[in-house]
Design a protein around this motif. Structure first.
Motif, PDB file in Angstrom:
ATOM      1  N   ARG A 252      -3.224   4.024   1.276  1.00  0.00           N
ATOM      2  CA  ARG A 252      -4.182   3.743   0.200  1.00  0.00           C
ATOM      3  C   ARG A 252      -3.736   2.494  -0.548  1.00  0.00           C
ATOM      4  O   ARG A 252      -2.551   2.357  -0.884  1.00  0.00           O
ATOM      5  CB  ARG A 252      -4.234   4.924  -0.755  1.00  0.00           C
TER       6      ARG A 252
ATOM      7  N   ASN B 143       9.224   0.769  -3.802  1.00  0.00           N
ATOM      8  CA  ASN B 143       8.440   1.767  -3.077  1.00  0.00           C
ATOM      9  C   ASN B 143       8.939   1.953  -1.646  1.00  0.00           C
ATOM     10  O   ASN B 143       8.915   3.067  -1.111  1.00  0.00           O
ATOM     11  CB  ASN B 143       6.965   1.368  -3.078  1.00  0.00           C
TER      12      ASN B 143
ATOM     13  N   ARG C 212       6.430  11.508  -5.234  1.00  0.00           N
ATOM     14  CA  ARG C 212       6.075  12.885  -4.869  1.00  0.00           C
ATOM     15  C   ARG C 212       6.713  13.222  -3.532  1.00  0.00           C
ATOM     16  O   ARG C 212       6.674  12.419  -2.596  1.00  0.00           O
ATOM     17  CB  ARG C 212       4.551  12.996  -4.746  1.00  0.00           C
TER      18      ARG C 212
ATOM     19  N   ARG D 220      -7.324  19.271  -1.923  1.00  0.00           N
ATOM     20  CA  ARG D 220      -5.882  19.037  -1.790  1.00  0.00           C
ATOM     21  C   ARG D 220      -5.262  18.373  -3.004  1.00  0.00           C
ATOM     22  O   ARG D 220      -4.049  18.323  -3.133  1.00  0.00           O
ATOM     23  CB  ARG D 220      -5.611  18.195  -0.558  1.00  0.00           C
TER      24      ARG D 220
ATOM     25  N   THR E 271       6.965   9.797  -1.342  1.00  0.00           N
ATOM     26  CA  THR E 271       5.950   8.750  -1.453  1.00  0.00           C
ATOM     27  C   THR E 271       5.847   8.272  -2.895  1.00  0.00           C
ATOM     28  O   THR E 271       5.924   9.069  -3.832  1.00  0.00           O
ATOM     29  CB  THR E 271       4.569   9.234  -0.957  1.00  0.00           C
ATOM     30  N   ASP E 272       5.666   6.946  -3.055  1.00  0.00           N
ATOM     31  CA  ASP E 272       5.461   6.393  -4.394  1.00  0.00           C
ATOM     32  C   ASP E 272       4.161   6.907  -4.990  1.00  0.00           C
ATOM     33  O   ASP E 272       3.996   6.923  -6.222  1.00  0.00           O
ATOM     34  CB  ASP E 272       5.476   4.867  -4.342  1.00  0.00           C
ATOM     35  N   ALA E 273       3.242   7.318  -4.128  1.00  0.00           N
ATOM     36  CA  ALA E 273       1.971   7.925  -4.545  1.00  0.00           C
ATOM     37  C   ALA E 273       1.132   6.987  -5.412  1.00  0.00           C
ATOM     38  O   ALA E 273       0.242   7.432  -6.123  1.00  0.00           O
ATOM     39  CB  ALA E 273       2.205   9.263  -5.268  1.00  0.00           C
ATOM     40  N   GLY E 274       1.427   5.690  -5.332  1.00  0.00           N
ATOM     41  CA  GLY E 274       0.658   4.731  -6.126  1.00  0.00           C
ATOM     42  C   GLY E 274       1.017   4.728  -7.609  1.00  0.00           C
ATOM     43  O   GLY E 274       0.320   4.139  -8.426  1.00  0.00           O
TER      44      GLY E 274
ATOM     45  N   VAL F  67       0.860  -1.196   0.000  1.00  0.00           N
ATOM     46  CA  VAL F  67       0.000   0.000   0.000  1.00  0.00           C
ATOM     47  C   VAL F  67       0.892   1.240   0.000  1.00  0.00           C
ATOM     48  O   VAL F  67       2.068   1.159   0.349  1.00  0.00           O
ATOM     49  CB  VAL F  67      -0.943   0.031   1.226  1.00  0.00           C
ATOM     50  N   THR F  68       0.350   2.367  -0.414  1.00  0.00           N
ATOM     51  CA  THR F  68       1.148   3.595  -0.419  1.00  0.00           C
ATOM     52  C   THR F  68       0.763   4.474   0.762  1.00  0.00           C
ATOM     53  O   THR F  68      -0.416   4.573   1.112  1.00  0.00           O
ATOM     54  CB  THR F  68       0.988   4.377  -1.737  1.00  0.00           C
ATOM     55  N   ASP F  69       1.787   5.090   1.372  1.00  0.00           N
ATOM     56  CA  ASP F  69       1.509   6.046   2.458  1.00  0.00           C
ATOM     57  C   ASP F  69       0.730   7.240   1.947  1.00  0.00           C
ATOM     58  O   ASP F  69       0.037   7.913   2.711  1.00  0.00           O
ATOM     59  CB  ASP F  69       2.814   6.483   3.122  1.00  0.00           C
ATOM     60  N   ALA F  70       0.838   7.503   0.636  1.00  0.00           N
ATOM     61  CA  ALA F  70       0.088   8.566  -0.033  1.00  0.00           C
ATOM     62  C   ALA F  70       0.382   9.947   0.552  1.00  0.00           C
ATOM     63  O   ALA F  70      -0.400  10.883   0.369  1.00  0.00           O
ATOM     64  CB  ALA F  70      -1.421   8.281   0.012  1.00  0.00           C
ATOM     65  N   GLY F  71       1.515  10.076   1.247  1.00  0.00           N
ATOM     66  CA  GLY F  71       1.872  11.375   1.825  1.00  0.00           C
ATOM     67  C   GLY F  71       1.074  11.726   3.063  1.00  0.00           C
ATOM     68  O   GLY F  71       1.132  12.868   3.534  1.00  0.00           O
ATOM     69  N   ASN F  72       0.341  10.758   3.624  1.00  0.00           N
ATOM     70  CA  ASN F  72      -0.577  11.046   4.724  1.00  0.00           C
ATOM     71  C   ASN F  72      -0.022  10.786   6.119  1.00  0.00           C
ATOM     72  O   ASN F  72      -0.682  11.121   7.101  1.00  0.00           O
ATOM     73  CB  ASN F  72      -1.840  10.188   4.573  1.00  0.00           C
TER      74      ASN F  72
ATOM     75  N   PRO G  37       7.252  15.790  -0.044  1.00  0.00           N
ATOM     76  CA  PRO G  37       6.331  16.471   0.876  1.00  0.00           C
ATOM     77  C   PRO G  37       5.933  17.865   0.382  1.00  0.00           C
ATOM     78  O   PRO G  37       4.885  18.384   0.768  1.00  0.00           O
ATOM     79  CB  PRO G  37       7.139  16.579   2.177  1.00  0.00           C
TER      80      PRO G  37
END
Lengths: 405, 405
Positions: free
Chosen positions: A262, B211, B262, B43, B220-223, A219-224, B264
């Motif tokens: 995510r 990732n 991506r 966002r 983040t890999d951001a998916g 899963v990706t941290d998604a910047g969260n 921060p």
């Protein structure tokens, strides 16, 4: 952390995207006497993701529903991906073709012989449809009617959606558990700072390690991800402090780790835990117990029909009963609600300060927090699916004040 | 992979968000005789991120510019984050207050005594402003004029923006380099399958490991990560095949790893590499050399004033010269353009099939690919910033057909 978990390869399996049911949308079209429904957005629009299951590009694309049939106007360069991911008809947009114009053409095609000259009828659209798309539809002769049907359909999750969320939540729990282990097995330096391999364990390092574990679990941290220690925070989206990533973590600091990863299917998990290495049992211990009690109190209120705001208030009242200022931790001080829906959005309706009844099937993260600028933050969360007479827990059911190895 | 890199702690530092210059926007307001500019989004809207540097929530919020002054209408629960991140005035929206209504109120306030009854003037908005926000502004008496000024301002990057992108690109290069190492040091089983610790190295495992390395480096890999091996693909956004994550990687397979992480600060990197373990020098070798030559040919065309589409065509022509069907690899077959701008969006204008001149300062990922359903995929990319008489390379300058240890 991977260093002592062989290569950290993990068999966590994330299910395929759930199928979308269009019954609610067809009913809304029928109720409104409309000819169809149009949504326009990009890959970041969770409603469009819900409607199409298509991981589209950054450019706008359109979804069209006429009763019994779904059409995706896929952008050039993404036709084959659309055909693989979308369970409906895919039509290609021409290069430079605005999504709204293409959607109007699809509606015209679908209505075919039914079309009666200058009055093609009305079309349902989400209130936030891009203005240019709305104008193209209006130029095509369609009257626009705003609908919240898709937003409403997204609130209660299907079993497959709950499974999708639970798989991500398991990855979240494993990653946060690993962060605990990093803290529990750190050395403690002369000034109380935590050390790993002789280097200070900063909030940023803990955040990066947590995110790496999420990635390893698919899963990706998604910047969260947000990690805070004492009064220093490796801030991320929605956090209220400036980033101070180099803050070293010290024994006695409340360390809060919050993740909202995510999965490849688009659904999120949501988990917050707070631990303290070698606590002296002061503010941090009291804050932790208050957060724990607030979580229990809020959970006890959850069942289908309960008012979301009442659940959140129960958490605030419990914090107050422990002597913490609920205003400081609540929305009146500009803080987020003590919980929120989770799905294709990290945070979605219902928020636990909304004046709405909870529906069975809704997935809610309950997350009370105690925040003190002099002391730090304690936050604990539970992810639950609302049932007729209560709730079921998703993922991690345990937590610990002292980090576990 | 972290297992033999101590704990994989990495000092990669990601710079703070760049400052936004509003000169272009003020000039557009002035040129149009407008009273201001309004953007509304969430966002995930890169234009709003550019204008505010605010990592806002999923709910819509508004940015208002009147000449010389910027105002952010921050949603409840995000006021302090807005104040920390935004260099301008922050006003709070009331709970449930639509962003467009709040923006109209801010415009009214800012214009104050200037306001002349029933004709408050015209306001610039992006064409994709949410329809409900447009309606609120119109109800407030404002005429809306569509502007692409923000999109245009985002094309050429400031030095600080280039630095932000380059930091992410360094993380991307390190993560892809680590994937190479995993491949280079794998064991080879009886059937040619790559093994690590006795387990098959699948495309999904390689993707997760890549990732995890990105996360360790603070991005983040951001998916967005795509790994393919032979004809099997661990598909992700924008890829054209269904996911087959369990595909084992074999000696002789072209293995393509493409990341668009991506940072921060919101800016992306973009990197694609293809390697082959124990190549027999057949299709994969020819495809690699063709992609390499296409990359060089496209890069040779890049300078301020060059037409984006001409750069892309140079890549296609070179692929054809090597005997590969450029149609199969090009946009005419529904494939993405052989390159695109990179910034707050993973893929943004100019695409390398747009009929526009490249501007100095634009950051472009040039990425030719050869794709054959029977053989697999070879893709190579370079990330460059366009200069007056050529380009400068960002991040990784080297690649290797055989994976490096």
């Amino acid at each position: 952390m991977a260093s002592d978990q062989s290569e950290g390869f993990d068999g966590t399996s994330i299910p395929d995207p759930p199928e979308t049911e269009y019954d609610v949308l067809d009913a809304a079209i029928d109720d409104a006497g409309a000819v169809g429904f149009v949504a326009v957005g990009d890959r970041f629009d969770p409603a469009l993701r819900y409607l199409t299951r298509f991981e589209g590009p950054e450019r706008g694309y359109a979804f069209v529903r006429v009763p019994g049939k779904s059409v995706l106007c896929a952008p050039v360069g993404h036709i084959r991906a659309a055909e693989a991911q979308f369970h409906g008809a895919v039509v290609a947009a021409r290069v430079g073709d605005p999504a709204g114009e293409r959607a109007a053409a699809v509606l015209d095609d679908e209505r075919g012989a039914e079309r009666t000259g200058s009055n093609p009828g009305s079309v349902l659209v989400p209130p936030t449809i891009p203005h240019d798309a709305a104008v193209y539809l209006e130029r095509g002769g369609y009257d626009l009617q705003s609908t919240t049907a898709v937003a409403e359909a997204r609130v209660a999750k299907s079993d497959a959606e709950v499974d999708a969320i639970e798989a991500v939540q398991r990855a979240a729990a494993a990653a946060v558990r690993d962060a605990e282990r990093l803290l529990a097995t750190a050395d403690i330096g002369a000034d109380g700072e935590l050390l790993r391999e002789g280097n200070p364990l900063t909030v940023d390092r803990l955040k990066r390690a947590t995110n790496a574990e999420l990635a390893r679990r698919g899963v990706t941290d998604a910047g969260n991800t947000v990690v805070s220690a004492g009064t220093g925070t490796a801030a991320s989206i929605g956090d209220t402090e400036r980033a101070t990533p180099d803050t070293p973590i010290r024994a006695g600091d409340p360390v809060a780790v919050a993740v909202s990863p995510r999965g490849p299917h688009g659904y999120h998990g949501s988990l917050a835990r707070t631990v303290v290495v070698d606590s002296d049992g002061g503010w941090d211990r009291r804050a932790y117990i208050a957060a724990e009690s607030a979580l229990d109190a809020a959970l006890a209120e959850i069942e289908a029909g309960a008012v979301a705001r009442a659940v959140g208030r129960e958490a605030d009242a419990e914090l107050a009963a422990f002597g913490f200022d609920p205003a400081r931790a609540s929305v009146t001080a500009g803080q987020p609600a003590p919980g929120h829906g989770v799905g294709l959005s990290r945070r979605e309706r219902p928020l636990l300060n909304d004046d709405v009844a909870l529906e069975a099937g809704t997935v809610v993260a309950v997350e009370p927090r105690v925040k003190d600028p002099e002391q730090g933050t304690a936050r604990l969360s539970a992810l639950v699916v609302v049932t007729a007479d209560g709730y079921e827990r998703l993922g991690d059911r345990e937590w610990s004040f002292a980090p576990r190895e």
